[in-house]
Structure formats: structure tokens, C-alpha cells
Design a protein around this motif. Structure first.
Motif, PDB file in Angstrom:
ATOM      1  N   VAL A 470      26.914  -3.927   1.440  1.00 55.22           N
ATOM      2  CA  VAL A 470      25.470  -3.660   1.378  1.00 55.22           C
ATOM      3  C   VAL A 470      24.991  -3.653  -0.072  1.00 55.22           C
ATOM      4  CG1 VAL A 470      23.709  -1.885   1.750  1.00 55.22           C
ATOM      5  CG2 VAL A 470      25.343  -2.439   3.569  1.00 55.22           C
ATOM      6  N   LEU A 474      21.889  -5.530  -1.985  1.00 53.83           N
ATOM      7  CA  LEU A 474      20.764  -4.785  -2.546  1.00 53.83           C
ATOM      8  C   LEU A 474      20.773  -4.770  -4.069  1.00 53.83           C
ATOM      9  CD1 LEU A 474      20.677  -1.690  -0.130  1.00 53.83           C
ATOM     10  CD2 LEU A 474      19.226  -3.725  -0.077  1.00 53.83           C
ATOM     11  N   THR A 483      20.519   1.944  -0.615  1.00 49.72           N
ATOM     12  CA  THR A 483      21.834   1.729   0.004  1.00 49.72           C
ATOM     13  C   THR A 483      22.107   2.698   1.146  1.00 49.72           C
ATOM     14  OG1 THR A 483      22.736   0.839  -2.058  1.00 49.72           O
ATOM     15  CG2 THR A 483      24.317   1.626  -0.408  1.00 49.72           C
ATOM     16  N   VAL A 486      19.875   2.122   4.208  1.00 48.81           N
ATOM     17  CA  VAL A 486      20.240   0.886   4.902  1.00 48.81           C
ATOM     18  C   VAL A 486      21.525   1.086   5.720  1.00 48.81           C
ATOM     19  CG1 VAL A 486      21.080  -1.461   4.560  1.00 48.81           C
ATOM     20  CG2 VAL A 486      19.054  -0.681   3.338  1.00 48.81           C
ATOM     21  N   LEU A 512      21.687  -8.512   4.991  1.00 47.49           N
ATOM     22  CA  LEU A 512      22.306  -7.211   5.266  1.00 47.49           C
ATOM     23  C   LEU A 512      23.036  -7.215   6.612  1.00 47.49           C
ATOM     24  CD1 LEU A 512      19.419  -4.901   4.007  1.00 47.49           C
ATOM     25  CD2 LEU A 512      21.700  -5.134   2.990  1.00 47.49           C
ATOM     26  N   GLN A 516      27.032  -6.552   7.196  1.00 44.27           N
ATOM     27  CA  GLN A 516      27.625  -5.654   8.178  1.00 44.27           C
ATOM     28  C   GLN A 516      28.663  -6.388   9.032  1.00 44.27           C
ATOM     29  OE1 GLN A 516      25.139  -4.441  11.469  1.00 44.27           O
ATOM     30  NE2 GLN A 516      26.129  -2.429  11.593  1.00 44.27           N
TER      31      GLN A 516
END
Length: 583
Positions: A470, A474, A483, A486, A512, A516
Motif C-alpha cells: 500500500v 501511496l 496508509t 486505506v 491499491l 492487496q
């Protein structure tokens, strides 16, 4: 202690029963009918009915594939682990007790009443409006399953020893077909109606089980019942202390394993206390059964060869494979490929199908060759190979998932069928209830240990990899301050949570989501590696198993067909000469 003394002790244990057993070359040779016992329609119908009862437990587990939908519908996500484990904890704690009692009292009413209890529990869960109510219903289902899993040892009892692999192959094939059908049906119910109908399908199955067993299973009194005709005498020999120690310890362990790392930290008192109590209780149970009670739940006559303890460990690790793969693979499919319940079931189908269709050939091979160790060890190494290759999956390799999982299923067909047959051929036939339910309990315990272990591996890897991925998205965008928000959104069960993070640029959302997914690919890789290592260790352990070919004779423990053997089993009472022809 010398080997000669060990052998003398084992033979002394067998002499505690008037049932004639002769240890020959490390194996058990049991009495055979004077005339060849013929299996006919009566036995076939009984085996189908008993297999149907055993299938109740298998079908009830398919509802676990809908747990996230149950939580989404009713809330209380912190209780999600108990939706599955409430069933397991009751089954694990009670099944060996029922097995012990059924060897003395008979198995029919445990099966019938267990089916009725499971039907009640399925109706309660299906009609629930709170997650806690489903958990209560699943406790009743677990109690029902503790009776229903008696279908496997009962089916083995009504079959001559030489045909037991065929019977087991059929029973496991039947169960696997039910699992495939139940998994697909559960997905369809979730997509087109409600998870509730998955429970209602279970209720129908339990009800049919009660009717079939009642109609087609009419066994003679058990060997131990014939030896102790008075119920008062049977009640006086029940292992009450062992029952309390075993049930309480198992319940404490599962509570700790369910809470640990999810509801509470592993260091929390609510986890440490039941974990400690359960571990100490099991040790105390082991010492008590070894030193204090020779005919208890761990009846000493089951240890006449080393196969029984080895196969219990094999079943624990096999449970880690079977239940662990079922749960972790379905979660991985949802994470990498699709959120559609029907499509998830479709991806799982090749694995489930090869597991199903391989059971009967596995039993047939053992029946024809009267050999099993090479087949079992080879299957375990095969499973280790393909579970290791499952670590290569990613979101772009769905075809790999289909291929590797279907090949893995071929191996699990063998590991599901063969250990149970070897176990029931390694203990006296009049103790199949206790031995069979202990093996099922060990497999279920292994499943819980596996799910707990593999989930911990997954969560630990995600805890480090997800923040790193992440931040890599970002950071360059100058949004590193978002962070934590999210990460919280990505972990949410709400699909729109990420879009609701304040000040998050919309153009970063696809990146994002990919971050993941990549973290999940990385984390599941280590889960599959761990599964592969456990299975390889199981294969090495299985090399120490002893042959059972001398036990694969025409002995029939519970004769259903009209024959001299059935008449003898229906009329024998204490005080008469029970000696029959032995080999």
C-alpha cells in the motif's frame, strides 16, 4: 521393558475379553464363519443407509463455504470463527464418547437420534435471525454429527473383513459426491436465494438418514453387549473419568484455538487459560488411560500393534490437509479470482470431483492387493508435490489452480480412504466404534489445528506485506498519511469501503486493489508451502505402518444376512461357550 514382556502384556489384554483373538506375526487374526459369509441385498441396503448417515457430517461442512455471507446478512463478524467451530467442538468432544458407548450398547440408536438432533439443529440455524442463534443450532448439528459419523464403523462391521476396503471406498465416494453437490448447492442458494436453504438441505438429509437407518439397519447385539447382557454391568464399566477428561480437554483446546490470534491475542488470559487447561487435561487423560483403565476410551486392546497410534497421528495431519485445503483454497479463490458464490464453487469442483471419484478405486486396489502402505505413502508424497505447486498461483493463473487442485484431489482420495480401512483392520472388530470415532475426531482436530495454523501464517504475512504494498502506491503519490485508513478499508467486508476513504484520489483505487491482491498471492504461497511440508512429514511417518493382509479374512463382526453366524450372534448370552473356529 523387553520386547517379550511387551508381547505378553498385549496378549494379556486380549484375554480380558472372552472374544477369541489370536496375535499372529504382530497382526490380529479373528474368528471366521465355518461357511463363507455371503453379502446380499440386506447388507447392501444397510451400507447405503449407514453411508448416508455418515454423509450428514460431510454435508454440514459445506455450509461453512457460506460463512462470510451469513455474517454479511446477520452481522457480528467477530463470531464468524464459531460458525464452523461450534459444530466441530461438540463433535470432537462427544464422538469418541459415543463410539465407546456404541461398542457396548449398539450403534443404531446413536445414528437415529443423532440424525434427528442434526435435523433440529439445521432448522434452528436456517431460521436464525442472529449469528448467535446459528451457533446454537450448529452445536446441535455437532451433537448430531457425533452420532452420524458412527455410520463408517457400523458399515465396516456389517461387511466381511476382506470386503472392508470396498465398503470404505464406496462410503467415501458417496460422501465426496455429497460434498461436491452440497458445495455447488450452497453457492447457488447464496446467489439466488439465501444461505438459509443450505441449512434446510442439511435438515432434509438428516431426516432421510434417520428413516433409512431405522428401516434398513438391524444388527445383532454387539460382542461386548453379548458378554455383558445386563445394562447394570455395562454401566459399571463405563469410563466416566476418561469421558470427562477427554471431552473437557478437547473443548478447552478448541476454544483456545478459535479465539487465539483472531478474537483475542495469543497472550491474552482468555486464550492461555483454556489452552493450558486443555493441554494438561489431555496429558492427564493419556496417563489415566494408560495406567488407570484398560478398557476405557483408549482401550488397550486397540494398541496390540503400533498401527493404531501411528494412524491416529496420520489422521490428524490428514485432517490438516483435507479441512485446511477446503477452507484456505476457497478463501484464496474468493481473494484472487471471483466473489461470486457459484463461481467459487465451480473453481473448487475439480479438486472435489477427483477426490470423490478416486475413493472407490483406492479401496478396490487395497482389497485386491491386500496391501496399503506403499499406496498411502506414495499418495502422501503426491499430495505434498501438488500442494507445493499450488504456491505458484496468482490472479492470472486460474488454469493452474484448476490443474494443480485436481491432481491434488487424486491423492486426497487415497489419504481419505486408506488410513481408516487400515485402522479398522488393525484393532479388534468389537472396538470399531471407539477406534473409528477416534480417527474421525483426530481428523477433525487436525482440521482445526490446520485452519488455525494456516490462518496464522496468512495473517502474519499479510500484516507485513499489505502495508508495504500500500505504501508503495501511496508514497509516490504523496498520500502516505492515508496508509492506515486505506489498509482498514481493504480489510473491510464492504466492497465500497475503499472509495469512502477521505481525500483518497480515485485514480489510485485500482492500484491499491492490485497491491492487496499481490499481498494475498505472496501470503498464500507460504500457506501452501506449510501444507506441503506437513504432508511430506506424514508420508515419512506412514512408512512405519505394519501390514494388515492377515486380517483381511472372512470374519464378520455384525452379520445382517440370514446365516448361521447371524443366528449365533443373535442368541449368544453370557455363560455359554462362545468359542468359534479360528485361523
Amino acid at each position: 521393558m523387553s520386547m517379550d514382556k511387551d508381547v505378553r502384556e498385549k496378549m494379556d489384554v486380549t484375554k480380558q475379553s472372552s472374544y477369541p483373538i489370536e496375535p499372529v506375526d504382530g497382526a490380529l487374526v479373528e474368528p471366521e464363519p465355518e461357511n463363507l459369509y455371503q453379502v446380499k441385498l440386506t447388507t447392501i441396503l444397510a451400507v447405503i443407509a449407514l453411508s448416508w448417515a455418515n454423509n450428514c457430517a460431510a454435508l454440514s461442512n459445506t455450509v461453512n463455504t457460506t460463512i462470510k455471507f451469513q455474517v454479511a446478512a446477520l452481522g457480528e463478524p467477530e463470531l464468524a470463527p464459531w460458525l464452523a467451530n461450534s459444530n466441530f467442538v461438540v463433535t470432537l468432544a462427544i464422538a469418541p464418547v459415543f463410539g465407546f458407548l456404541s461398542d457396548r450398547l449398539g450403534k443404531k440408536w446413536f445414528l437415529v437420534l443423532g440424525s434427528i438432533m442434526g435435523m433440529m439443529g439445521a432448522v434452528i440455524s436456517g431460521s436464525a435471525h442472529k449469528t448467535t442463534t446459528i451457533i446454537i443450532g450448529n452445536c446441535f448439528i455437532g451433537l448430531g454429527n457425533a452420532g452420524c459419523i458412527m455410520g463408517i464403523p457400523a458399515a465396516q462391521e456389517v461387511t466381511p473383513n476382506r470386503l472392508r476396503p470396498w465398503t470404505m471406498g464406496f462410503s467415501q465416494f458417496f460422501a465426496s459426491i455429497v460434498v461436491v453437490t452440497g458445495t455447488l448447492a450452497a453457492g447457488a442458494f447464496v446467489k439466488y436465494h439465501s444461505f438459509r436453504w443450505a441449512y434446510y438441505l442439511n435438515a432434509f438429509h438428516y431426516g432421510a438418514s434417520a428413516i433409512l437407518v431405522f428401516a434398513f439397519y438391524h444388527p445383532p447385539p454387539t460382542t461386548l453387549r453379548r458378554q455383558m447382557a445386563a445394562l447394570k454391568e455395562i454401566a459399571g464399566k463405563i469410563d466416566y473419568v476418561g469421558i470427562v477428561l477427554f471431552s473437557g480437554s478437547i473443548a478447552s483446546l478448541i476454544i483456545a484455538l478459535t479465539w487465539g490470534g483472531q478474537t483475542y491475542p495469543w497472550s491474552a488470559g482468555r486464550v492461555v487459560a483454556p489452552l493450558t487447561i486443555g493441554a494438561i487435561g489431555l496429558v492427564a487423560f493419556g496417563f489415566y488411560e494408560r495406567l488407570g483403565y484398560k478398557e476405557g476410551i483408549l482401550d488397550h486392546r486397540m494398541f496390540i500393534t503400533r498401527n493404531f497410534p501411528i494412524l491416529l497421528i496420520v489422521c490428524v495431519i490428514d485432517g490438516m490437509l483435507l479441512l485446511g485445503v477446503n477452507v484456505m483454497f476457497s478463501q484464496q479463490v474468493a481473494a484472487l479470482y471471483t466473489h461470486d458464490a457459484v463461481k467459487i464453487a465451480t473453481v473448487l469442483t475439480p479438486y472435489l470431483a477427483t477426490s470423490a471419484f478416486g475413493c472407490f478405486p483406492a479401496g478396490a486396489i487395497m482389497a485386491r492387493t491386500k496391501s496399503y502402505r506403499t499406496l498411502l505413502v506414495g499418495a502422501l508424497f503426491w499430495c505434498s508435490l501438488w500442494s507445493g505447486l499450488m504456491a505458484l498461483q496468482n490472479q492470472n493463473r486460474l488454469s493452474w489452480a484448476y490443474t494443480f487442485s485436481s491432481l491434488l484431489g487424486i491423492g486426497t482420495a487415497v489419504t481419505t480412504t486408506i488410513p481408516v480401512v487400515a485402522l479398522v483392520l488393525s484393532v479388534p472388530s468389537f472396538l470399531l466404534g471407539a477406534a473409528g470415532t477416534l480417527s474421525v475426531a483426530c481428523r477433525a482436530l487436525g482440521g482445526i489445528i490446520g485452519i488455525t495454523t494456516f490462518t496464522a501464517i496468512l495473517n502474519n504475512k499479510m500484516a507485513t506485506e499489505l502495508p508495504r504494498n500500500v505504501l508503495s502506491v501511496l508514497g509516490p503519490a504523496g498520500q502516505a498519511n492515508l496508509t492506515q485508513a486505506v489498509i482498514k478499508a481493504l480489510k473491510s467486508t464492504q466492497p465500497t469501503a475503499l472509495g469512502m476513504v477521505p481525500n483518497l484520489p480515485k485514480n489510485l483505487i485500482p492500484q491499491l486493489q492490485l497491491a492487496q491482491t499481490n499481498a494475498q498471492v505472496y501470503s498464500y504461497k507460504y500457506v501452501w508451502i506449510a501444507i506441503s511440508v506437513f504432508i511430506a512429514a506424514n508420508a515419512i511417518l506412514a512408512c512405519a505402518l505394519e501390514p494388515v493382509h492377515s486380517k483381511m479374512n472372512n470374519h464378520i463382526e455384525s452379520a445382517l444376512e440370514e446365516s448361521t453366524e447371524r443366528k449365533k450372534q443373535m442368541t449368544m448370552v453370557p455363560g455359554q461357550d462362545h468359542t468359534t473356529h479360528t485361523t
